[in-house]
Design a protein around this motif. Structure first.
Motif, PDB file in Angstrom:
ATOM      1  N   GLU A  23       0.873  -1.032  -0.206  1.00  0.00           N
ATOM      2  CA  GLU A  23       0.014  -0.082  -0.049  1.00  0.00           C
ATOM      3  C   GLU A  23       0.894   1.172   0.192  1.00  0.00           C
ATOM      4  OE1 GLU A  23      -3.052   0.082   3.134  1.00  0.00           O
ATOM      5  OE2 GLU A  23      -3.548  -2.083   2.605  1.00  0.00           O
ATOM      6  N   GLY A  24       0.657   2.169  -0.739  1.00  0.00           N
ATOM      7  CA  GLY A  24       1.382   3.436  -0.855  1.00  0.00           C
ATOM      8  C   GLY A  24       0.818   4.369   0.186  1.00  0.00           C
ATOM      9  N   ALA A  25       1.314   5.610  -0.265  1.00  0.00           N
ATOM     10  CA  ALA A  25       1.088   6.651   0.860  1.00  0.00           C
ATOM     11  C   ALA A  25      -0.398   7.144   0.400  1.00  0.00           C
ATOM     12  CB  ALA A  25       1.930   7.908   0.635  1.00  0.00           C
ATOM     13  N   GLY A  26      -1.322   7.701   1.548  1.00  0.00           N
ATOM     14  CA  GLY A  26      -2.496   8.000   1.375  1.00  0.00           C
ATOM     15  C   GLY A  26      -2.586   9.062   0.018  1.00  0.00           C
ATOM     16  N   THR A  27      -3.720   9.244  -0.323  1.00  0.00           N
ATOM     17  CA  THR A  27      -3.777  10.258  -1.430  1.00  0.00           C
ATOM     18  C   THR A  27      -4.861  11.256  -1.324  1.00  0.00           C
ATOM     19  OG1 THR A  27      -5.567   8.673  -2.429  1.00  0.00           O
ATOM     20  CG2 THR A  27      -3.332   8.402  -3.314  1.00  0.00           C
ATOM     21  N   CYS A  28      -5.225  11.425   0.094  1.00  0.00           N
ATOM     22  CA  CYS A  28      -6.028  12.207   0.717  1.00  0.00           C
ATOM     23  C   CYS A  28      -5.688  13.532   1.170  1.00  0.00           C
ATOM     24  CB  CYS A  28      -7.275  11.732   1.275  1.00  0.00           C
ATOM     25  SG  CYS A  28      -8.137  10.538   0.383  1.00  0.00           S
ATOM     26  N   ALA A  29      -6.249  14.625   1.532  1.00  0.00           N
ATOM     27  CA  ALA A  29      -5.560  15.285   2.587  1.00  0.00           C
ATOM     28  C   ALA A  29      -6.685  16.244   3.243  1.00  0.00           C
ATOM     29  CB  ALA A  29      -5.157  16.672   1.692  1.00  0.00           C
ATOM     30  N   TYR A  30      -6.458  16.970   4.674  1.00  0.00           N
ATOM     31  CA  TYR A  30      -7.323  17.360   5.159  1.00  0.00           C
ATOM     32  C   TYR A  30      -6.883  18.976   5.840  1.00  0.00           C
ATOM     33  CZ  TYR A  30      -4.552  15.881   9.614  1.00  0.00           C
ATOM     34  OH  TYR A  30      -3.528  15.885  10.324  1.00  0.00           O
ATOM     35  N   TYR A  31      -7.892  19.722   5.970  1.00  0.00           N
ATOM     36  CA  TYR A  31      -7.593  21.153   6.309  1.00  0.00           C
ATOM     37  C   TYR A  31      -8.237  21.522   7.600  1.00  0.00           C
ATOM     38  CZ  TYR A  31      -7.931  26.421   6.287  1.00  0.00           C
ATOM     39  OH  TYR A  31      -8.308  27.579   6.399  1.00  0.00           O
ATOM     40  N   ILE A  32      -7.600  21.966   8.752  1.00  0.00           N
ATOM     41  CA  ILE A  32      -8.156  22.352   9.877  1.00  0.00           C
ATOM     42  C   ILE A  32      -7.860  23.910  10.123  1.00  0.00           C
ATOM     43  CG2 ILE A  32      -7.909  22.326  12.520  1.00  0.00           C
ATOM     44  CD1 ILE A  32      -8.593  19.706  11.014  1.00  0.00           C
ATOM     45  N   PRO A  33      -8.991  24.725  10.026  1.00  0.00           N
ATOM     46  CA  PRO A  33      -9.020  26.177   9.982  1.00  0.00           C
ATOM     47  C   PRO A  33      -8.331  26.751  10.933  1.00  0.00           C
ATOM     48  CG  PRO A  33     -11.137  25.294  10.414  1.00  0.00           C
ATOM     49  CD  PRO A  33     -10.336  24.003  10.074  1.00  0.00           C
ATOM     50  N   LYS A  34      -8.241  26.357  12.256  1.00  0.00           N
ATOM     51  CA  LYS A  34      -7.807  26.816  13.411  1.00  0.00           C
ATOM     52  C   LYS A  34      -7.177  25.740  14.118  1.00  0.00           C
ATOM     53  CE  LYS A  34      -8.265  30.519  16.866  1.00  0.00           C
ATOM     54  NZ  LYS A  34      -6.598  30.882  16.845  1.00  0.00           N
ATOM     55  N   CYS A  35      -6.078  25.509  14.531  1.00  0.00           N
ATOM     56  CA  CYS A  35      -5.420  24.527  15.662  1.00  0.00           C
ATOM     57  C   CYS A  35      -6.137  25.121  16.953  1.00  0.00           C
ATOM     58  CB  CYS A  35      -4.107  24.285  15.649  1.00  0.00           C
ATOM     59  SG  CYS A  35      -3.375  23.925  14.060  1.00  0.00           S
ATOM     60  N   THR A  36      -6.483  24.049  17.654  1.00  0.00           N
ATOM     61  CA  THR A  36      -7.331  24.246  19.087  1.00  0.00           C
ATOM     62  C   THR A  36      -6.236  23.938  20.225  1.00  0.00           C
ATOM     63  OG1 THR A  36      -7.873  21.900  19.137  1.00  0.00           O
ATOM     64  CG2 THR A  36      -9.532  23.462  18.262  1.00  0.00           C
ATOM     65  N   ALA A  37      -5.281  23.567  20.138  1.00  0.00           N
ATOM     66  CA  ALA A  37      -4.276  23.573  21.104  1.00  0.00           C
ATOM     67  C   ALA A  37      -2.626  23.543  20.912  1.00  0.00           C
ATOM     68  CB  ALA A  37      -4.517  22.253  22.217  1.00  0.00           C
ATOM     69  N   PRO A  38      -1.862  23.839  21.504  1.00  0.00           N
ATOM     70  CA  PRO A  38      -0.618  23.665  21.259  1.00  0.00           C
ATOM     71  C   PRO A  38      -0.052  22.321  20.948  1.00  0.00           C
ATOM     72  CG  PRO A  38      -0.548  24.761  23.083  1.00  0.00           C
ATOM     73  CD  PRO A  38      -2.031  24.353  22.750  1.00  0.00           C
TER      74      PRO A  38
END
Length: 83
Positions: A23-38
């Protein structure tokens, strides 16, 4: 080329059955608009900024985006404005 690869130390060829399960690396991505904690989603989020993570599985992209109010993509990443 095959002979030169086999001459490398510690290199072995995979059988056809083994190659079918690679299995290769994933082909998807995600975006988090604002990180909630350090430390959320890596060191780049310590400033409270946003986070984009690429090459993850669909399951990871969906779950992370859902948990943190973000977006995810797989086949549509080329048209995602945040990618």
């Amino acid at each position: 080329m095959r002979k030169s690869i086999l001459n490398l130390t510690g290199i072995t060829l995979l059988s056809k059955e083994q190659m079918k399960t690679v299995e290769g690396a994933g082909t998807c991505a995600y975006y988090i608009p604002k990180c909630t904690a350090p430390g959320d989603h890596g060191p780049w989020c310590n400033d409270g900024g946003s986070s984009v993570e690429r090459a993850v599985s669909k399951e990871v992209a969906m779950a992370t985006a859902a948990a943190h109010g973000g977006n995810w993509c797989c086949s549509s990443c080329g048209s995602a404005s945040w990618y």
